[in-house]
Write an enzyme that holds these catalytic residues in place. Structure first.
Site, PDB file in Angstrom:
ATOM      1  N   LYS A 113     -31.427  16.166  12.075  1.00 24.39           N
ATOM      2  CA  LYS A 113     -32.111  14.943  12.517  1.00 24.39           C
ATOM      3  C   LYS A 113     -33.374  14.710  11.684  1.00 24.39           C
ATOM      4  O   LYS A 113     -33.681  13.581  11.321  1.00 24.39           O
ATOM      5  CB  LYS A 113     -32.451  15.018  14.007  1.00 24.39           C
ATOM      6  CG  LYS A 113     -31.238  14.835  14.914  1.00 24.39           C
ATOM      7  CD  LYS A 113     -31.676  14.474  16.310  1.00 24.39           C
ATOM      8  CE  LYS A 113     -30.635  14.041  17.296  1.00 24.39           C
ATOM      9  NZ  LYS A 113     -29.272  14.244  17.201  1.00 24.39           N
ATOM     10  N   LYS A 196     -17.751  15.802  11.687  1.00 26.09           N
ATOM     11  CA  LYS A 196     -17.241  16.253  12.997  1.00 26.09           C
ATOM     12  C   LYS A 196     -16.989  15.049  13.907  1.00 26.09           C
ATOM     13  O   LYS A 196     -17.775  14.104  13.889  1.00 26.09           O
ATOM     14  CB  LYS A 196     -18.307  17.167  13.621  1.00 26.09           C
ATOM     15  CG  LYS A 196     -17.895  17.833  14.914  1.00 26.09           C
ATOM     16  CD  LYS A 196     -19.041  18.618  15.532  1.00 26.09           C
ATOM     17  CE  LYS A 196     -20.015  17.704  16.234  1.00 26.09           C
ATOM     18  NZ  LYS A 196     -20.839  18.353  17.260  1.00 26.09           N
ATOM     19  N   LYS A 199     -19.493  12.719  20.054  1.00 23.62           N
ATOM     20  CA  LYS A 199     -19.733  11.706  21.080  1.00 23.62           C
ATOM     21  C   LYS A 199     -20.904  10.805  20.748  1.00 23.62           C
ATOM     22  O   LYS A 199     -21.074   9.752  21.332  1.00 23.62           O
ATOM     23  CB  LYS A 199     -19.879  12.323  22.475  1.00 23.62           C
ATOM     24  CG  LYS A 199     -20.789  13.549  22.580  1.00 23.62           C
ATOM     25  CD  LYS A 199     -20.812  14.075  24.030  1.00 23.62           C
ATOM     26  CE  LYS A 199     -20.782  15.567  24.239  1.00 23.62           C
ATOM     27  NZ  LYS A 199     -21.611  16.464  23.571  1.00 23.62           N
TER      28      LYS A 199
END
Ligand code: TYM
Length: 330
Positions: A113, A196, A199
């Site tokens: 991040k 990957k 969600k």
């Protein structure tokens, strides 16, 4: 015979994905007979990134029902909501005091991040791996079934456990091992098989959610990115898209990739995708039909409160032992 203990969790910061199912949930179900299985909904972890309360509540409820719909049986596994067992946060704080800043700086979730230039990151995101270590160490678990992306966190957990055991010269914590399956430890995005399936994806075309309309999921498989080789081979380097579909099919059918290769030998990509799409559609249809039944039975509160009671009885003893060992209890 005493069963070995396993602990794991999912963090429903969004809707659960097929990746969560293959890399984690389906394995919790698989192991619940042979291990003492403890699984929880990691709600304290969800708030390490900003959440809307109503949406979060609904995601937590959905995840808990999905645990049951996937086949976790409350008579075998202990299932609870993380925040119902206060010992997690308490041990989390204690472990923070034994963790070096350098260790947390190296944790990929936070590092990624920062690398992406994201600002306004909360401290909770930074210290999240120590809370996860507490989740595990509270239960003296031998194994932690997870996908590959969580391995680093389990390794930190092992380091912390060893450090504290050495510091106080006793076997205070069991040293846990990450349990990774042979296939399916990382399911990739259908539109970008170098990433990957996640969600938190912005576009949902590459990600299948367990609560997706099965027909929509079918379409996502049909439009998955492949390659121009036009032969079905397991070669994650050269053919990442096809290899991902092979792994998805093998995991959901609970057979080896070789078996799927045999079954699909000579197929063109279009037919191969139809084959995989049907397996996915069927899996989602089954899970969702059980989901509706479980929801109608209204059993969730009872399951979670009984689970929390069982979990607390283990966690409270461990926390007392830790507090007394490090000297903060009179
Ligand atoms: P989370 O919620 O990101 O993921 C839950 C589990 O799903 C696996 N997973 C995948 N596996 C294969 N392919 C994918 N695309 C994929 N995406 C996710 C993850 O590896 C994980 O096993 N920090 C954890 C939750 C947690 C936890 C714990 C786990 C909190 N405390 C204690 C084990 C023990 C997390 O965010 O997982």
């Amino acid at each position: 015979m005493i069963k070995k203990r396993m602990i794991s969790a999912i963090k429903p910061s969004g809707h659960l994905t097929l990746g969560n199912y293959i890399g984690a949930l389906a394995n919790f179900v698989k192991y619940q007979d042979d291990f003492e299985m403890i699984v929880f909904i990691a709600n304290l972890h969800t708030i390490t990134v900003p959440q809307e309360p109503d949406e979060l509540r609904s995601n937590l409820e959905e995840a808990a029902i999905l645990y049951l719909a996937a086949g976790l049986d409350p008579a075998k596994a202990t299932i609870f909501l993380q925040s119902d067992v206060h010992e997690h946060a308490q041990l989390g704080h204690i472990l923070q005091c034994f963790t070096y800043l350098g260790e947390l700086n190296r944790m990929t979730q936070y590092k990624d991040k920062v690398a992406k230039g994201e600002t306004n990151l909360g401290v909770g995101l930074y210290t999240y791996p120590t809370l996860m270590a507490a989740d595990i160490l509270l239960y003296d678990a031998q194994f932690v079934p997870v996908g590959i992306d969580q391995k680093q966190h389990v390794e930190l957990t092992r380091d912390l456990a060893e450090r504290i055991n050495n510091r106080f010269d006793k076997e205070l914590f069991v040293i846990p091992e990450p349990l990774l399956e042979e296939v399916g430890t990382k399911i990739y995005d259908l539109q970008d098989p170098s990433k990957k399936m996640s969600k938190s994806d912005v576009s949902d075309k590459g990600c299948i959610y367990l609560m997706d309309d099965p027909k929509k999921a079918r379409k996502k498989i049909m439009s998955a990115i492949t390659d121009s080789y036009d032969t079905i081979q397991y070669d994650p380097e050269k053919q990442p898209g096809i290899s991902n579909l092979l792994v998805i099919a093998a995991s959901l059918k609970k057979v080896s990739v070789d078996t799927i290769l045999m079954e699909t030998q000579g197929m063109r990509y279009g037919d191969f995708k139809k084959y995989v799409a049907s397996i996915v559609e069927e899996t989602l249809t089954d899970i969702q039909s059980r989901y509706q039944d479980i929801k109608a039975q209204n059993v969730l509160n009872e399951v979670l409160s009984e689970g929390a009671l069982k979990a607390r009885s283990i966690a409270s003893k461990k926390l007392k032992e830790v507090q007394s060992t490090i000297g903060i209890e009179l």
